[in-house]
Design an enzyme around this catalytic site. Sequence first.
Site, PDB file in Angstrom:
ATOM      1  CG  ASP A  21       1.725 -10.389  25.977  1.00 25.71           C
ATOM      2  OD1 ASP A  21       1.086  -9.452  25.971  1.00 25.71           O
ATOM      3  OD2 ASP A  21       2.761 -10.262  26.430  1.00 25.71           O
ATOM      4  CG  ASN A  23      -3.049  -6.438  21.735  1.00 26.35           C
ATOM      5  OD1 ASN A  23      -1.679  -6.744  20.479  1.00 26.35           O
ATOM      6  ND2 ASN A  23      -4.357  -6.668  22.030  1.00 26.35           N
ATOM      7  CD1 TRP A  26       2.002  -3.258  16.063  1.00 26.67           C
ATOM      8  CD2 TRP A  26      -0.072  -1.724  16.941  1.00 26.67           C
ATOM      9  NE1 TRP A  26       1.848  -2.520  14.945  1.00 26.67           N
ATOM     10  CE2 TRP A  26       0.692  -2.140  14.906  1.00 26.67           C
ATOM     11  CE3 TRP A  26      -0.545  -1.010  17.824  1.00 26.67           C
ATOM     12  CZ2 TRP A  26      -0.193  -1.483  14.939  1.00 26.67           C
ATOM     13  CZ3 TRP A  26      -1.311  -0.173  16.386  1.00 26.67           C
ATOM     14  CH2 TRP A  26      -1.144  -0.420  15.368  1.00 26.67           C
ATOM     15  NE  ARG A  34      -1.662  -0.646  28.329  1.00 30.20           N
ATOM     16  CZ  ARG A  34      -0.701  -1.298  27.731  1.00 30.20           C
ATOM     17  NH1 ARG A  34       0.338  -0.891  27.398  1.00 30.20           N
ATOM     18  NH2 ARG A  34      -0.845  -3.516  28.508  1.00 30.20           N
ATOM     19  CG  HIS A  38      -5.956  -3.565  23.874  1.00 29.84           C
ATOM     20  ND1 HIS A  38      -4.994  -4.837  24.175  1.00 29.84           N
ATOM     21  CD2 HIS A  38      -5.929  -2.417  24.832  1.00 29.84           C
ATOM     22  CE1 HIS A  38      -4.670  -4.580  25.215  1.00 29.84           C
ATOM     23  NE2 HIS A  38      -4.338  -3.590  25.872  1.00 29.84           N
ATOM     24  CG  LEU A 132     -11.687 -22.991  13.235  1.00 29.31           C
ATOM     25  CD1 LEU A 132     -10.679 -23.656  13.758  1.00 29.31           C
ATOM     26  CD2 LEU A 132     -11.274 -21.170  13.462  1.00 29.31           C
ATOM     27  CB  SER A 197       1.209 -15.163  31.391  1.00 30.40           C
ATOM     28  OG  SER A 197       1.480 -14.276  31.582  1.00 30.40           O
TER      29      SER A 197
HETATM   30  C1  IPE Z   1      -0.936 -12.624  28.993  1.00 28.84           C
HETATM   31  O1  IPE Z   1      -0.738 -11.319  28.953  1.00 28.84           O
HETATM   32  C2  IPE Z   1      -2.494 -12.427  28.851  1.00 28.84           C
HETATM   33  C3  IPE Z   1      -3.196 -12.403  27.472  1.00 28.84           C
HETATM   34  C4  IPE Z   1      -2.445 -12.215  26.197  1.00 28.84           C
HETATM   35  C5  IPE Z   1      -4.807 -12.405  28.155  1.00 28.84           C
HETATM   36  P1  IPE Z   1      -0.914 -10.643  29.790  1.00 28.84           P
HETATM   37  O2  IPE Z   1      -0.170  -8.878  28.996  1.00 28.84           O
HETATM   38  O3  IPE Z   1      -1.559 -10.553  31.043  1.00 28.84           O
HETATM   39  O4  IPE Z   1       0.597 -11.025  30.419  1.00 28.84           O
HETATM   40  P2  IPE Z   1       1.845 -10.739  31.272  1.00 28.84           P
HETATM   41  O5  IPE Z   1       1.232  -9.712  32.305  1.00 28.84           O
HETATM   42  O6  IPE Z   1       2.758 -10.695  30.243  1.00 28.84           O
HETATM   43  O7  IPE Z   1       2.657 -12.080  32.109  1.00 28.84           O
HETATM   44  C1  IPE Z   2      -1.932  -8.305  25.113  1.00 33.06           C
HETATM   45  O1  IPE Z   2      -1.515  -7.406  25.048  1.00 33.06           O
HETATM   46  C2  IPE Z   2      -3.654  -8.375  25.504  1.00 33.06           C
HETATM   47  C3  IPE Z   2      -4.203  -8.391  26.539  1.00 33.06           C
HETATM   48  C4  IPE Z   2      -3.086  -8.643  27.894  1.00 33.06           C
HETATM   49  C5  IPE Z   2      -4.988  -8.520  26.970  1.00 33.06           C
HETATM   50  P1  IPE Z   2      -0.663  -6.253  26.172  1.00 33.06           P
HETATM   51  O2  IPE Z   2      -1.709  -5.687  26.892  1.00 33.06           O
HETATM   52  O3  IPE Z   2      -0.632  -7.504  27.198  1.00 33.06           O
HETATM   53  O4  IPE Z   2       0.588  -5.813  25.730  1.00 33.06           O
HETATM   54  P2  IPE Z   2       1.671  -5.367  25.722  1.00 33.06           P
HETATM   55  O5  IPE Z   2       2.139  -6.889  26.482  1.00 33.06           O
HETATM   56  O6  IPE Z   2       1.220  -4.480  27.410  1.00 33.06           O
HETATM   57  O7  IPE Z   2       2.631  -4.834  24.783  1.00 33.06           O
HETATM   58 MG    MG Z   3       1.140  -8.169  28.218  1.00 29.55          MG
END
Ligand code: IPE
Ligand code: IPE
Ligand code: MG
Length: 241
Positions: A21, A23, A26, A34, A38, A132, A197
């Site tokens: 989580d 990205n 960041w 965004r 990713h 792995l 999540s």
């Molecule tokens: C969890 O992150 C899903 C993945 C990392 C793929 P999210 O960013 O979707 O989760 P929430 O919305 O903060 O709970």
């Molecule tokens: C995790 O990063 C990647 C996925 C959920 C696919 P996010 O996109 O959720 O990044 P934040 O949580 O908004 O920072």
């Molecule tokens: Mg997230």
Amino acid sequence: MNANKEEDIKSTPEHIAIIMDGNGRWAAKRGLPRNLGHREGAETLRKIVKESGSLGVRFLTVYAFSTENWSRPAEEVGALTGLISEYVKKYLNTFVKNNIKVKVIGDLSKMDPKTFGYVSDLIAKTENNTGLTFTIAWNYGGRSEIVNATKRIAADVLAGKIDPEAIDDKLFSDYLYTAGLPDPDLIIRTSGELRTSNFLIWQGAYSEYYVTDVLWPDFDRKELLAAIGSYGNRKRRFGGL
Ligand code: IPE
Ligand code: IPE
Ligand code: MG
């Protein structure tokens, strides 16, 4: 004490699962879109797969796209689905060469045919690898996984293949997407959120959790060693003494 050197590790988890989580945050911190977060996250994943293997981890499972992530703007969903396609295609040879066995779990009926083709190819070409086991959770949700297992168990009961009395934890696990994988010993979540999540909610019943504020694109070998070090200092009790 946090281990930051390989020598400090007291016990290495056999199976590490990661909620990758942060990205978006960041990228936002850098004034970038965004999607670039990713992209950087995918690069981090490449490195962490390699590090995990070299540290003797046997199973690595990562949350790449959740059943709830479809609710994001179409442009972001498109970027995320494009990235998985690119990733799988790009690293096919690396996985084959490094003896990594790749699995993909989740509802793949929603994957576009081209990506599904790459994924199937990658799974087939790494099937007999013995290093792995790297599992990518895509369009994965713990609740839908349990619902899906329940439907298939019900169908098998109706077909007379299983006796309802024979349904136990072990049988149920065998109907999940993760059938054949051990439960995760350690679940790491980056970016500080204290929630599952919907990730591995059945399998994680007795997993050790490790949450770091580090954003996924910044996660590296040092952070991985810190998580493993924390795990090594815990006492798992599984309800016993
Ligand atoms: C969890 O992150 C899903 C993945 C990392 C793929 P999210 O960013 O979707 O989760 P929430 O919305 O903060 O709970
Ligand atoms: C995790 O990063 C990647 C996925 C959920 C696919 P996010 O996109 O959720 O990044 P934040 O949580 O908004 O920072
Ligand atoms: Mg997230």
